[in-house]
Design a protein around this motif. Structure first.
Motif, PDB file in Angstrom:
ATOM      1  N   UNK A 116      -3.771 -10.530 -12.122  1.00  0.00           N
ATOM      2  CA  UNK A 116      -3.287 -11.202 -10.914  1.00  0.00           C
ATOM      3  C   UNK A 116      -3.231 -10.304  -9.693  1.00  0.00           C
ATOM      4  N   UNK A 117      -3.416  -9.003  -9.864  1.00  0.00           N
ATOM      5  CA  UNK A 117      -3.410  -8.107  -8.708  1.00  0.00           C
ATOM      6  C   UNK A 117      -4.768  -7.435  -8.579  1.00  0.00           C
ATOM      7  N   UNK A 118      -5.285  -7.500  -7.362  1.00  0.00           N
ATOM      8  CA  UNK A 118      -6.535  -6.780  -7.104  1.00  0.00           C
ATOM      9  C   UNK A 118      -6.167  -5.376  -6.656  1.00  0.00           C
ATOM     10  N   UNK A 119      -6.549  -4.386  -7.474  1.00  0.00           N
ATOM     11  CA  UNK A 119      -6.189  -3.001  -7.181  1.00  0.00           C
ATOM     12  C   UNK A 119      -7.325  -2.352  -6.398  1.00  0.00           C
TER      13      UNK A 119
ATOM     14  N   UNK B 266      -3.015  -1.471  -2.630  1.00  0.00           N
ATOM     15  CA  UNK B 266      -3.936  -0.417  -2.185  1.00  0.00           C
ATOM     16  C   UNK B 266      -3.255   0.944  -2.314  1.00  0.00           C
ATOM     17  N   UNK B 267      -3.887   1.841  -3.045  1.00  0.00           N
ATOM     18  CA  UNK B 267      -3.363   3.211  -3.141  1.00  0.00           C
ATOM     19  C   UNK B 267      -4.402   4.137  -2.520  1.00  0.00           C
ATOM     20  N   UNK B 268      -3.946   5.340  -2.093  1.00  0.00           N
ATOM     21  CA  UNK B 268      -4.908   6.204  -1.412  1.00  0.00           C
ATOM     22  C   UNK B 268      -5.944   6.787  -2.392  1.00  0.00           C
TER      23      UNK B 268
ATOM     24  N   UNK C  62       0.853  -1.189   0.000  1.00  0.00           N
ATOM     25  CA  UNK C  62       0.000   0.000   0.000  1.00  0.00           C
ATOM     26  C   UNK C  62       0.880   1.228   0.000  1.00  0.00           C
ATOM     27  N   UNK C  63       0.369   2.318  -0.584  1.00  0.00           N
ATOM     28  CA  UNK C  63       1.091   3.597  -0.537  1.00  0.00           C
ATOM     29  C   UNK C  63       0.109   4.752  -0.706  1.00  0.00           C
TER      30      UNK C  63
ATOM     31  N   UNK D 278      -8.511   1.010  -3.505  1.00  0.00           N
ATOM     32  CA  UNK D 278      -8.097   2.343  -3.061  1.00  0.00           C
ATOM     33  C   UNK D 278      -8.917   2.808  -1.867  1.00  0.00           C
ATOM     34  N   UNK D 279      -8.325   3.759  -1.114  1.00  0.00           N
ATOM     35  CA  UNK D 279      -9.024   4.371   0.020  1.00  0.00           C
ATOM     36  C   UNK D 279      -8.620   3.775   1.363  1.00  0.00           C
ATOM     37  N   UNK D 280      -9.041   4.474   2.428  1.00  0.00           N
ATOM     38  CA  UNK D 280      -8.651   4.094   3.789  1.00  0.00           C
ATOM     39  C   UNK D 280      -9.148   2.703   4.184  1.00  0.00           C
ATOM     40  N   UNK D 281     -10.429   2.420   3.861  1.00  0.00           N
ATOM     41  CA  UNK D 281     -10.982   1.136   4.294  1.00  0.00           C
ATOM     42  C   UNK D 281     -10.222  -0.022   3.662  1.00  0.00           C
ATOM     43  N   UNK D 282      -9.824   0.167   2.406  1.00  0.00           N
ATOM     44  CA  UNK D 282      -9.067  -0.893   1.722  1.00  0.00           C
ATOM     45  C   UNK D 282      -7.742  -1.135   2.436  1.00  0.00           C
ATOM     46  N   UNK D 283      -7.147  -0.051   2.955  1.00  0.00           N
ATOM     47  CA  UNK D 283      -5.889  -0.170   3.699  1.00  0.00           C
ATOM     48  C   UNK D 283      -6.108  -0.961   4.999  1.00  0.00           C
ATOM     49  N   UNK D 284      -7.168  -0.623   5.743  1.00  0.00           N
ATOM     50  CA  UNK D 284      -7.440  -1.338   7.001  1.00  0.00           C
ATOM     51  C   UNK D 284      -7.756  -2.814   6.702  1.00  0.00           C
TER      52      UNK D 284
END
Ligand code: NAD
Ligand code: MG
Length: 378
Positions: A66-69, A55-57, A34-35, A71-77
């Motif tokens: 192959x990668x689930x992209x 996860x990006x902000x 994440x970043x 975004x956002x705070x909830x995705x980070x948590x």
């Protein structure tokens, strides 16, 4: 095989954690990253490493299979608590790491924690959530990793005190009168470590060591009176533990963060690392000095905040984070940083921090007080 999530993957610690994962394909698989910033290097990491989750902000449109992209705070948590993740490397800077930390600990994860601001501000809340969730906190900060390793040599009741070393930063030998005109470029040039710009500035102001005194107290449950700081400009001895018979255990290595990052991930195992072994004969000049509290008010304030408890550590950190932003924006001078932290602490009415809302409110108040301080200056 452990699945690793690196939160803050584009930063100085994040990139070195990625190196550790790459160095041990038999031990670790990169599950998530994440970043918040450095979009280009984040996208490059996604393309090269192909983590399962990224996860990006903000929302990004890149096409990778192959990668689930997300975004956002909830995705980070969610990534911090993902059932597939075994180890979370917490390499986000600032108090922004607090919510992801709580999320990981609630889910019972091992957290290899580089971020100190979340421990300083999270205090008892972090302790409680860790207990309830069954999570583990393994220190990455080099001094805390050193203490953690030295503490394994004896029982807790045999320990007299913890001794944190501090490089003293780039201006250790400069008279205080010369520090007023220091620029951001000068402030972030650290003599012995290459790090992100906020922690480099914190090292120059000694706010970093102040935060580390509180961090050590949180991690190892020792009061401020039993935590000492010694200036050690060579950064070879990363910290020490003095036992009650007078024996001092020290931790030495080359200044390479991949060592403590890796140890936090593999503990209790120790495995070969990408770091260059220490050539002690190249350091005939190891020196130690007691810090002058009058010269380093940042350190003195940290001890007072630790003693006062409640919201004071949160205000110390929040005021420093805001003052650092204003310094980088050219709106505060170098010595204004400690003055603005003192200003915020003076005006803050201390109170117990019962929950996350209390902590975030104290943090917001500290930032407003620093803005007030800045407006009186301009
Ligand atoms: P950095 O600025 O190089 O990287 C920070 C990372 O966090 C980046 O990936 C950034 O995108 C992400 N990030 C920033 N703000 C965010 C937010 N609001 N939400 C989500 N992600 C966010 O920082 P660094 O030097 O790697 O330091 C990271 C942490 O580790 C800090 O708390 C620092 O004190 C601690 N630490 C760093 C070092 C070091 O050698 N760099 C050593 C010891 C401790
Ligand atoms: Mg450190």
């Amino acid at each position: 095989m452990k699945n690793v999530a690196i939160l803050g993957s584009t930063g100085s610690i994040g990139r070195q954690a990625l190196d550790v994962v790459r160095a041990h394909p038999d031990l670790f698989a990169l599950y998530g990253i994440s970043a918040h910033s450095s979009e280009t290097s984040f996208v490059a990491q996604v393309v090269e490493e192909r983590p399962r989750v990224a996860v990006f902000s903000r929302s990004l449109s890149i096409d990778v299979s192959g990668t689930e992209l997300r975004w956002g705070d909830q995705a980070l948590y969610d990534l911090a608590a993902d059932p597939q993740v075994d180890v979370v490397v917490l390499a986000i800077s600032g108090i922004a790491a607090l919510k992801p930390l709580l999320s990981a600990l609630r889910a019972g994860k091992r957290v290899a924690i580089a971020n100190k601001e979340s421990l300083v501000c999270g205090g008892d809340l972090v302790k409680e959530v860790r207990k309830q969730g069954g999570g583990e906190l393994l220190p990455v900060d080099s001094e805390q990793s050193a203490l953690f390793q030295c503490l394994q040599n004896g029982r807790r009741d045999e320990v007299e005190k913890l001794i944190l070393t501090a490089s003293g930063g780039p201006f250790f030998r400069r008279p205080r009168a010369e520090l007023g005109g220091i620029t951001p470029e000068q402030a972030v040039k650290h003599p012995t470590w290459s790090m992100g710009r906020k922690i480099s500035l914190d090292s120059a102001t000694l706010m970093n060591k102040g935060l580390e005194v509180m961090e050590a107290s949180r991690l190892f449950d020792f009061p401020g009176e039993r935590i000492e700081v010694l200036i050690h400009p060579q950064s070879v001895v990363h910290s020490m533990v003095e036992y009650r018979d007078g024996t001092v255990m020290a931790n030495l290595s080359t200044a390479d963060m991949r060592l403590p990052i890796q140890y936090a991930m593999t503990w209790p195992e120790r495995v070969p690392s990408p770091a260059v072994p220490l050539k002690l004969w190249e350091h005939p000049d190891l020196a130690f000095y007691r810090p002058d509290m009058a010269r380093f008010p940042a350190l003195k304030m940290a001890y007072s905040c630790l003693q006062a408890g409640g919201g004071c550590p949160v205000v110390y950190n929040g005021a420093n984070e805001r003052a650092a932003e204003l310094f980088f924006a050219g709106r505060l001078g170098f010595l204004d940083i400690e003055d603005s932290v003192a200003y915020a602490l003076d005006r803050f009415t201390n109170r117990p921090m019962q929950d996350l809302d209390d902590i975030l409110a104290a943090d917001g108040e500290a930032r407003r007080l620093v803005d007030e301080f800045q407006s009186t200056r301009s």
